[in-house]
Motif scaffolding. Sequence first.
Motif, PDB file in Angstrom:
ATOM      1  N   GLN A   1      73.552  -0.327  37.977  1.00 31.71           N
ATOM      2  CA  GLN A   1      73.380  -0.252  39.422  1.00 31.71           C
ATOM      3  C   GLN A   1      74.719  -0.268  40.139  1.00 31.71           C
ATOM      4  O   GLN A   1      74.939   0.458  41.115  1.00 31.71           O
ATOM      5  CB  GLN A   1      72.511  -1.415  39.912  1.00 31.71           C
ATOM      6  CG  GLN A   1      72.118  -1.305  41.385  1.00 31.71           C
ATOM      7  CD  GLN A   1      71.336  -0.040  41.679  1.00 31.71           C
ATOM      8  OE1 GLN A   1      70.331   0.244  41.030  1.00 31.71           O
ATOM      9  NE2 GLN A   1      71.799   0.733  42.658  1.00 31.71           N
TER      10      GLN A   1
ATOM     11  N   TYR B   1      63.936  -0.527  27.088  1.00 33.47           N
ATOM     12  CA  TYR B   1      65.249  -0.295  27.708  1.00 33.47           C
ATOM     13  C   TYR B   1      66.384  -0.771  26.808  1.00 33.47           C
ATOM     14  O   TYR B   1      67.465  -0.186  26.813  1.00 33.47           O
ATOM     15  CB  TYR B   1      65.308  -0.964  29.077  1.00 33.47           C
ATOM     16  CG  TYR B   1      64.420  -0.293  30.080  1.00 33.47           C
ATOM     17  CD1 TYR B   1      64.855   0.840  30.758  1.00 33.47           C
ATOM     18  CD2 TYR B   1      63.133  -0.758  30.328  1.00 33.47           C
ATOM     19  CE1 TYR B   1      64.023   1.486  31.675  1.00 33.47           C
ATOM     20  CE2 TYR B   1      62.301  -0.120  31.228  1.00 33.47           C
ATOM     21  CZ  TYR B   1      62.750   1.004  31.900  1.00 33.47           C
ATOM     22  OH  TYR B   1      61.924   1.653  32.796  1.00 33.47           O
TER      23      TYR B   1
ATOM     24  N   LYS C   1      71.267  -3.342  33.339  1.00 29.44           N
ATOM     25  CA  LYS C   1      70.725  -2.772  34.577  1.00 29.44           C
ATOM     26  C   LYS C   1      71.606  -3.119  35.773  1.00 29.44           C
ATOM     27  O   LYS C   1      71.800  -2.293  36.664  1.00 29.44           O
ATOM     28  CB  LYS C   1      69.291  -3.258  34.793  1.00 29.44           C
ATOM     29  CG  LYS C   1      68.271  -2.561  33.897  1.00 29.44           C
ATOM     30  CD  LYS C   1      66.848  -2.914  34.274  1.00 29.44           C
ATOM     31  CE  LYS C   1      65.844  -2.094  33.466  1.00 29.44           C
ATOM     32  NZ  LYS C   1      64.446  -2.383  33.843  1.00 29.44           N
TER      33      LYS C   1
END
Length: 203
Positions: free
Chosen positions: A178, A123, A174
């Motif tokens: 989100q 990632y 992340k």
Amino acid sequence: MQQLFSVSWRFAEFNDPWKQRKLGELAKIYRGSSPRPIKDKKWFSKDSNIGWLRISDVTSQNGVIEYTEQHLSKLGMEKTRVLTNEHLILSIAASVGKPVINKIPIGIHDGFIVFVGNKFNIYFMFQMLNYYKNVWNKYGQPGAQVNINSDIVKLQSFYFPKNKEQGKIVVLFKKIDQLITDNDHKVENLKIVKKQLMQNLFI
């Protein structure tokens, strides 16, 4: 991202210098392959669970491949590179430099490369490649469509932190992603509410 990848801002617990590494040193890089002629219907099947990744699938999804428009037949699977678990994939033709991560089993054609046996956080590398996606433009002629080969990708170098710092950066990204998704949903819901109000007001 500008501050992180230029190493002008870091988490307080990390002070080791980032090291310059070639992509080919951090993973094995393989090119996909295509059945020919590509338009032959025998390569595809609606009953298959193995997707056939195309550039249109890449551009229509936000970096994570959760579906494909086409699926490969058994014959098609024999003629391409099939990925049954999660991989980092990079487009090297047409929309050059777009990274994606597959969440479903797929086959990739020769317009993509895949990273295997990674020595990096998948990632983190996705975010880095996405940030530097325009770096590949230098390999194309002005006005022409850029195409690169796997050897060029293997020799391209970037600065990398150690895996622990990569993981910390991924957690931050992340959380931000989100938040973006949550706010996008709120905006879409507000648009629906506005449309309904307008219909009720003006009827």
